[in-house]
Design a protein around this motif. Structure first.
Motif, short mmCIF file in Angstrom:
data_model
loop_
_atom_site.label_atom_id
_atom_site.label_comp_id
_atom_site.label_asym_id
_atom_site.label_seq_id
_atom_site.Cartn_x
_atom_site.Cartn_y
_atom_site.Cartn_z
N SER A 7 0.81 -1.22 0.00
CA SER A 7 0.00 0.00 0.00
C SER A 7 0.85 1.27 0.00
N SER A 8 2.18 1.10 0.00
CA SER A 8 3.10 2.25 0.05
C SER A 8 2.80 3.16 1.23
N GLY A 32 10.02 -6.86 0.54
CA GLY A 32 9.35 -8.10 0.90
C GLY A 32 7.89 -8.18 0.51
N LEU A 33 7.52 -7.55 -0.62
CA LEU A 33 6.13 -7.60 -1.05
C LEU A 33 5.68 -9.03 -1.35
N LEU A 34 6.56 -9.84 -1.93
CA LEU A 34 6.20 -11.23 -2.23
C LEU A 34 5.85 -11.98 -0.95
N THR A 55 -6.48 -5.31 -4.93
CA THR A 55 -5.76 -4.08 -5.21
C THR A 55 -4.45 -4.38 -5.91
N ILE A 56 -3.96 -3.39 -6.65
CA ILE A 56 -2.73 -3.55 -7.42
C ILE A 56 -1.57 -3.90 -6.49
N GLY A 57 -0.76 -4.82 -6.92
CA GLY A 57 0.39 -5.23 -6.13
C GLY A 57 0.17 -6.59 -5.51
N ILE A 98 5.80 -8.83 -11.65
CA ILE A 98 6.35 -7.51 -11.31
C ILE A 98 6.07 -6.50 -12.41
N GLU A 99 6.30 -6.92 -13.65
CA GLU A 99 6.05 -6.02 -14.78
C GLU A 99 4.56 -5.67 -14.88
N GLU A 100 3.71 -6.63 -14.51
CA GLU A 100 2.27 -6.37 -14.52
C GLU A 100 1.89 -5.37 -13.44
N ILE A 101 2.53 -5.45 -12.29
CA ILE A 101 2.29 -4.47 -11.22
C ILE A 101 2.66 -3.07 -11.70
N LYS A 102 3.81 -2.96 -12.33
CA LYS A 102 4.26 -1.66 -12.84
C LYS A 102 3.26 -1.11 -13.86
#
Length: 312
Positions: A48-49, A215-217, A234-236, A255-259
């Motif tokens: 969620s940053s 450590g998002l994974l 939600t995204i991520g 990861i590329e999809e998240i971006k």
């Protein structure tokens, strides 16, 4: 008596809203309320940053990590809770700061939301299930979609499902429940932060890479058993859940999809805010300019001010 003010710090994800809001809160000697719906859930610290612990300790924050992922929450709930909190805080301050990139949650404070009847959860779950299974709506639902107002993003499944669940639960379009703007006990001032699109995209890519390093994974794996919850749509998290479900071939692809999805989200945020003529736009580095612009607007002079003790 001086009027009460809510200063909104708005803009796309990754533009620097947290830094500006903390700077302003310190200079204006006040507190911050978040209207970022991604940051409401205490479990979702990385994806969620959320502001860092140091940032959260530097200035009092509200509506960050105040819910669990298992709680049902929406913009109407936020409207009620935040107005209650504001009344408490306005006993100490004449000005508060609200920051976030969730347009609907900002609108719930500035204008107020309609009182739509409770939705049948079976209808909602059925819509979600069918969409995830088929990744498209039935011809019957498509007919309903043709009547959707143009201000609803047709590429946003959550918005479409929300529209359909209201129609199916009540037999009426959402516009039937719309009401006039609510009168508020405070004035609002909207500050928008923006950068060239390419710079925003670069920031987003770097932020995603940093979240992976943090450590998002591992965080997503921890909550994978609850991937069906609305709080985790939600995204991520969705992209990593797809990877864990073997819908994605590799973690790099996830990861590329998240971006990519975050960049699209930022574009939608800008589209939403650009339609609001009441927003005054600044570059994120224009901290002092923003500060003195606020002082001028709230008629506090150019030397700062002390919190007042108003009577509500």
């Amino acid at each position: 008596m001086k009027p009460y003010f809510i200063i909104f710090i708005l803009g796309p994800t990754g533009v620097g809203k947290t830094s500006i809001s903390i700077f302003l809160a310190k200079r204006l000697k006040t507190e911050i309320l978040s209207c970022d719906s991604r940051q409401f859930y205490q479990e979702l610290k990385i994806g969620s940053s959320r502001p860092t612990i140091k940032e959260l300790e530097s200035v009092p924050h509200h509506f960050i990590g105040h819910l669990t992922i298992h709680e049902s929450y929406n913009a109407k709930c936020f409207e009620k809770d935040s107005l209650k909190k504001m009344k408490q805080l306005f006993k100490k301050y004449s000005i508060l700061i609200m920051v976030g990139g969730s347009g609907l949650y900002e609108k719930s404070i500035t204008e107020g939301l309609s009182d739509i009847p409770n939705i049948d959860l079976n209808i909602r779950n059925n819509l979600i299930y069918n969409f995830k299974k088929k990744e498209f709506f039935s011809s019957k639902e498509i007919q309903k979609l043709s009547k959707i107002p143009t201000n609803i993003d047709r590429n946003n499944p959550r918005r479409l499902i929300r529209y359909l669940e209201i129609v199916r639960s009540t037999g009426k379009n959402p516009s039937f429940f719309f009401k006039k703007k609510n009168l508020r006990f405070f004035l609002t001032l909207k500050i928008g932060l923006t950068l060239p699109r390419e710079e925003i995209y670069i920031r987003i890519n770097k932020r995603v890479e940093k979240m992976i390093q943090m450590g998002l994974l591992e965080e997503a794996c921890r909550y994978y058993p609850y991937k069906h919850l609305n709080s985790l749509q939600t995204i991520g998290y969705k992209e990593i859940f797809d990877f864990l479900s073997k819908k994605k071939q590799s973690f790099h692809e996830a990861i590329e999809e998240i971006k990519k999805n975050t960049r699209r989200y930022a574009k939608r945020q800008l589209t939403w805010y650009r339609k609001d003529p009441s927003i005054t736009w600044f570059h994120p580095k224009e901290k002092e300019k923003i500060f003195y612009f606020i002082l001028n607007k709230v008629e506090m002079g150019n030397t700062g001010f002390e919190p007042v003790t108003p009577c509500l």
